[in-house]
Design an enzyme around this catalytic site. Structure first.
Site, PDB file in Angstrom:
ATOM      1  N   GLY A  12       2.344  -5.797  16.483  1.00  0.00           N
ATOM      2  CA  GLY A  12       3.221  -5.473  15.363  1.00  0.00           C
ATOM      3  C   GLY A  12       4.181  -4.337  15.666  1.00  0.00           C
ATOM      4  N   LEU A  35      -1.243 -12.540  15.148  1.00  0.00           N
ATOM      5  CA  LEU A  35       0.166 -12.968  15.162  1.00  0.00           C
ATOM      6  C   LEU A  35       0.643 -13.515  13.813  1.00  0.00           C
ATOM      7  CD1 LEU A  35       0.355 -14.672  18.698  1.00  0.00           C
ATOM      8  CD2 LEU A  35       0.886 -12.295  18.086  1.00  0.00           C
ATOM      9  N   SER A 126      -1.597   5.431   5.099  1.00  0.00           N
ATOM     10  CA  SER A 126      -0.238   5.444   4.551  1.00  0.00           C
ATOM     11  C   SER A 126      -0.089   6.541   3.514  1.00  0.00           C
ATOM     12  CB  SER A 126       0.029   4.089   3.890  1.00  0.00           C
ATOM     13  OG  SER A 126       1.180   4.135   3.081  1.00  0.00           O
ATOM     14  N   TYR A 150      -1.379  -2.898  -2.199  1.00  0.00           N
ATOM     15  CA  TYR A 150      -1.265  -2.488  -0.792  1.00  0.00           C
ATOM     16  C   TYR A 150      -1.797  -1.071  -0.617  1.00  0.00           C
ATOM     17  CZ  TYR A 150       0.807  -0.220   3.241  1.00  0.00           C
ATOM     18  OH  TYR A 150       0.980   0.528   4.374  1.00  0.00           O
ATOM     19  N   LYS A 154      -5.392   0.525   1.280  1.00  0.00           N
ATOM     20  CA  LYS A 154      -5.476   1.629   2.249  1.00  0.00           C
ATOM     21  C   LYS A 154      -6.422   2.719   1.734  1.00  0.00           C
ATOM     22  CE  LYS A 154      -2.454   0.303   5.420  1.00  0.00           C
ATOM     23  NZ  LYS A 154      -2.868   0.005   6.799  1.00  0.00           N
ATOM     24  N   TYR A 178       0.873   7.774   7.421  1.00  0.00           N
ATOM     25  CA  TYR A 178       2.282   7.733   7.811  1.00  0.00           C
ATOM     26  C   TYR A 178       3.149   7.857   6.580  1.00  0.00           C
ATOM     27  CZ  TYR A 178       0.093   4.575  11.277  1.00  0.00           C
ATOM     28  OH  TYR A 178      -0.728   3.980  12.184  1.00  0.00           O
ATOM     29  N   GLY A 298       6.956   1.326 -10.022  1.00  0.00           N
ATOM     30  CA  GLY A 298       6.063   1.930  -9.015  1.00  0.00           C
ATOM     31  C   GLY A 298       6.759   2.840  -8.033  1.00  0.00           C
TER      32      GLY A 298
END
Length: 343
Positions: A12, A35, A126, A150, A154, A178, A298
């Protein structure tokens, strides 16, 4: 002896850049990737850039038997875990898919690591785990909450890692939080290649600049920021890759296990959407049409990191500028207008 690292999701965007940085730092790399949101061509190009074949295994982190075979075949010092779905909008539409891949897949991976006594784990977390921040800059002690599945996936993994560290003191678990990764390898041969319409700002800007998309939609121009548009902490993917190497180097130096150790990776500076757009326009020499549209549900006004902990513990800090990020993105996009799709 070279330390061998399993890089899940290594084909990725962030994974491929990190594999190059790991190789340059003297690590032996094995990529494990299904993939689903990446390309075999990225692996080929990483091999070209490092001047030797890189070991690639096609597989899914939810596949217990496949993972077992990988761990049984060779000894790993640790795992860097990138394999995860990452589109906020898609996570709202398909939450079960996100929890299955991002949470169940991680649990499966950790179970197999435990079976083979591999206890060093660097997790691709994240800044979304911070939700709408109460104070800026955001440091690792900031309250965590999420506004979409999402981010919640995390954060759920982070809670799992905390509980695992509390239950078994032999683990070293570093979630790297990140901020906003952008840019591409300076060669222009690997970069971000989103499926369909890009979800992130920089690839959208670059696809407008190269003529693939008509114009950029900017969500909201009435935030309490420098120019009314959202402010984010953009970090060059090459700097981010070096952050993973720094985390592994830190793990190697420790006389004992670290437990749960979250670390932000960001520049510590905020850049608005319009500021990024102008910088990209200057670098590319392209006029980039845009329109203002309503805010997205959001979205938050501003988000940028305190990167002090990474500097103090890991000896790492971001060195590349917004101009570098734009130049490298434009080089990748103009050399590869269709991404890794060679036709």
């Amino acid at each position: 002896m070279k330390h061998k690292i399993l890089v899940t999701g290594g084909a990725g965007y962030i994974g491929s850049h990190t594999c190059i940085a790991l190789h340059e730092a003297g690590y032996d790399v094995v990529i494990y990737d299904n993939l689903s949101n990446s390309s075999r061509e990225a692996v080929n190009r990483v091999s070209s850039l490092i001047g030797q074949p890189i070991e690639f295994i096609e597989g899914d982190v939810r596949n217990t038997e496949s993972l077992r075979q990988v761990f049984a075949a060779q000894p790993f010092f640790g795992v860097i875990h990138f394999a995860g779905l990452k589109a906020v909008g898609e996570s709202v539409a398909k939450p079960l898919m996100y929890y299955d891949n991002n949470v169940s897949g991680t649990i499966n991976l950790l179970e197999i690591m435990k079976e083979h006594d591999v206890k060093n784990f660097v997790f691709s977390s994240s800044a979304t785990v911070y939700g709408d921040p109460e104070t800026l800059p955001i440091d690792e002690r900031s309250k965590r909450s999420c506004t979409n599945p999402y981010g919640q996936s995390k954060l759920t993994v982070e809670h799992i890692l905390e509980d695992l560290a509390a239950s078994d003191k032999s683990w070293s678990l570093i979630p790297l939080r990140y901020f906003n990764p952008v840019g591409a390898h300076s060669s222009g041969s690997i970069g971000e290649d989103p499926n369909d319409i890009p979800n992130n700002l920089m690839p959208y800007i670059s696809q407008v600049a190269v003529g693939k998309l008509d114009k950029l939609s900017i969500f909201g121009n009435d935030y309490a920021t420098v120019d009314g548009t959202g402010v984010r902490d953009f970090i060059h993917v090459t700097d981010l890759a070096e952050g993973h190497v720094a985390a592994l180097n830190y793990l190697k130096q420790q006389p004992q296990s670290l437990g749960f150790l979250p670390i932000n990776l960001g520049t510590g500076k905020g850049t608005s959407v319009l500021e990024l757009l102008r910088a990209f326009s200057v670098v590319s020499g392209q006029n980039i049409p845009f329109q203002f549209v309503d805010r997205r549900a959001g979205d938050i006004a501003s988000c940028y990191a305190s990167a002090d902990k990474a500097r103090e513990l890991l000896g790492w800090q971001a060195t590349l500028s917004i101009t570098d990020m734009c130049q490298d993105t434009w080089r990748w996009q103009s050399m590869n207008p269709n991404g890794y799709n060679l036709v």
